[in-house]
Design a protein around this motif. Sequence first.
Motif, short mmCIF file in Angstrom:
data_model
loop_
_atom_site.label_atom_id
_atom_site.label_comp_id
_atom_site.label_asym_id
_atom_site.label_seq_id
_atom_site.Cartn_x
_atom_site.Cartn_y
_atom_site.Cartn_z
N LEU A 197 22.95 -33.66 -29.21
CA LEU A 197 21.77 -33.53 -30.06
C LEU A 197 21.49 -34.84 -30.79
N LEU A 198 22.53 -35.44 -31.36
CA LEU A 198 22.36 -36.71 -32.08
C LEU A 198 21.92 -37.82 -31.13
N ARG A 199 22.47 -37.81 -29.92
CA ARG A 199 22.09 -38.84 -28.94
C ARG A 199 20.62 -38.70 -28.55
N LYS A 200 20.18 -37.46 -28.32
CA LYS A 200 18.80 -37.23 -27.95
C LYS A 200 17.86 -37.58 -29.10
N LEU A 201 18.29 -37.33 -30.33
CA LEU A 201 17.48 -37.70 -31.49
C LEU A 201 17.37 -39.22 -31.60
N ARG A 202 18.49 -39.92 -31.37
CA ARG A 202 18.45 -41.39 -31.43
C ARG A 202 17.52 -41.96 -30.36
N ALA A 203 17.46 -41.29 -29.20
CA ALA A 203 16.56 -41.73 -28.13
C ALA A 203 15.10 -41.63 -28.57
N LYS A 204 14.83 -40.77 -29.56
CA LYS A 204 13.48 -40.64 -30.12
C LYS A 204 13.32 -41.46 -31.40
N GLN A 205 14.24 -42.39 -31.63
CA GLN A 205 14.21 -43.24 -32.83
C GLN A 205 14.36 -42.44 -34.12
N VAL A 206 15.12 -41.34 -34.04
CA VAL A 206 15.43 -40.52 -35.22
C VAL A 206 16.93 -40.60 -35.44
N PHE A 207 17.34 -41.16 -36.58
CA PHE A 207 18.76 -41.36 -36.85
C PHE A 207 19.28 -40.45 -37.97
N GLN A 208 18.40 -39.67 -38.54
CA GLN A 208 18.81 -38.76 -39.60
C GLN A 208 18.24 -37.37 -39.32
N VAL A 209 19.14 -36.40 -39.18
CA VAL A 209 18.72 -35.04 -38.84
C VAL A 209 17.79 -34.48 -39.91
N ALA A 210 18.00 -34.87 -41.16
CA ALA A 210 17.19 -34.34 -42.26
C ALA A 210 15.73 -34.75 -42.17
N ASP A 211 15.39 -35.72 -41.31
CA ASP A 211 14.00 -36.16 -41.16
C ASP A 211 13.21 -35.27 -40.20
N VAL A 212 13.91 -34.36 -39.49
CA VAL A 212 13.28 -33.56 -38.44
C VAL A 212 12.79 -32.22 -38.99
N GLU A 213 11.54 -31.90 -38.71
CA GLU A 213 10.98 -30.60 -39.07
C GLU A 213 11.17 -29.59 -37.94
N PHE A 214 10.92 -30.04 -36.69
CA PHE A 214 11.00 -29.14 -35.54
C PHE A 214 11.42 -29.94 -34.33
N ALA A 215 12.27 -29.35 -33.49
CA ALA A 215 12.70 -30.00 -32.25
C ALA A 215 12.83 -28.95 -31.17
N VAL A 216 12.34 -29.27 -29.98
CA VAL A 216 12.39 -28.33 -28.87
C VAL A 216 13.01 -29.01 -27.65
N LEU A 217 13.91 -28.29 -26.98
CA LEU A 217 14.55 -28.79 -25.76
C LEU A 217 13.74 -28.29 -24.57
N GLU A 218 13.14 -29.23 -23.83
CA GLU A 218 12.28 -28.86 -22.71
C GLU A 218 13.11 -28.45 -21.50
N GLY A 219 12.41 -27.89 -20.52
CA GLY A 219 13.10 -27.41 -19.33
C GLY A 219 13.81 -28.50 -18.55
N ASN A 220 13.34 -29.74 -18.65
CA ASN A 220 13.97 -30.84 -17.92
C ASN A 220 15.06 -31.54 -18.74
N GLY A 221 15.39 -30.97 -19.93
CA GLY A 221 16.46 -31.54 -20.75
C GLY A 221 16.00 -32.54 -21.78
N GLU A 222 14.70 -32.83 -21.82
CA GLU A 222 14.18 -33.77 -22.81
C GLU A 222 14.00 -33.08 -24.15
N LEU A 223 14.32 -33.78 -25.22
CA LEU A 223 14.16 -33.25 -26.57
C LEU A 223 12.92 -33.86 -27.20
N ASN A 224 11.97 -33.02 -27.59
CA ASN A 224 10.77 -33.47 -28.29
C ASN A 224 10.87 -33.11 -29.76
N VAL A 225 10.47 -34.05 -30.60
CA VAL A 225 10.75 -33.96 -32.03
C VAL A 225 9.47 -34.09 -32.85
#
Length: 287
Positions: free
Chosen positions: A118-146
């Motif tokens: 989860l942390l790795r996928k967030l970093r791939a979206k340029q998000v380094f702090q979980v507290a900054d995320v309001e909503f995150a969804v794991l797509e069918g192909n494994g991509e995390l959208n934030v």
Amino acid sequence: MPGWVEVALRSLVGFLLLLIIARMFVKKPIGETSHLEFGLIASVAVILAIGSIQLTIPVSNLLIGLLVWAGSAFFILMLSIKNATIRSAIYGKGIPIMKDGKILEDNMKKQHLTSDELLRKLRAKQVFQVADVEFAVLEGNGELNVLLKKEQQPITAKMLHHPVPKIKEPETVIMDGKILHEPLSSRGFNEEWLKTELKKRNATVENVFLAQVDEYGQLTFDLFNDTQQVAQPTELPLLEASIKKAQADMELFALDTEDKQAKQMYSWCANQMKQVHELVSPYTKSN
């Protein structure tokens, strides 16, 4: 027929068939394909690869196997287009991993997603702090959208109620030193205009690797010679400078005159030029 000739012919035909099938069924980057799509293409590739070197396998058997796999892929594709349930079953659907700023551990376990992933996928979206995320969804192909929290989202022109120019696709008018007449004419220009603009900046068509005309009619280009500096377009900056100078002149005239009527007129003109500058400023700064 010599064996090596048959292998070469089978390999060439197999490559062409694989290219056609892949273009028919997978029109997306390989990282965005579903597991089923990847498996189908891989299976077809294996069939073609084995069939190109195993000369003991009759061509008819290869075609039957290829027809079954490619036909099955096409059949599943058609079903998924028409039926949402089948589409979800085949390609999967988005699963919320974070909601209202909180991690949904149960959904993570169901998707076999660890906290490190989860942390790795967030970093791939340029998000380094979980507290900054309001909503995150794991797509069918494994991509995390934030979706970031409101206060963490980048400021946009809409938030500031700041007018911005509309964006229109630039037209490529020179490629590899050759003029492309159709896109040039679609912008309302001709070859003479293009050569004149290049001449102003000490360039010729033959020296230009790539040239584009933007939505405002400005020409930008890159030369074959990377050591040669290209002068930047000056039309829009000069226009803005002229407007600002006119405003400054009106303000100066208003200060210099003792005539109240003239002072009022100059002040009104200065204010009008200020409004004009505010209107055109987003466009003159677009580059």
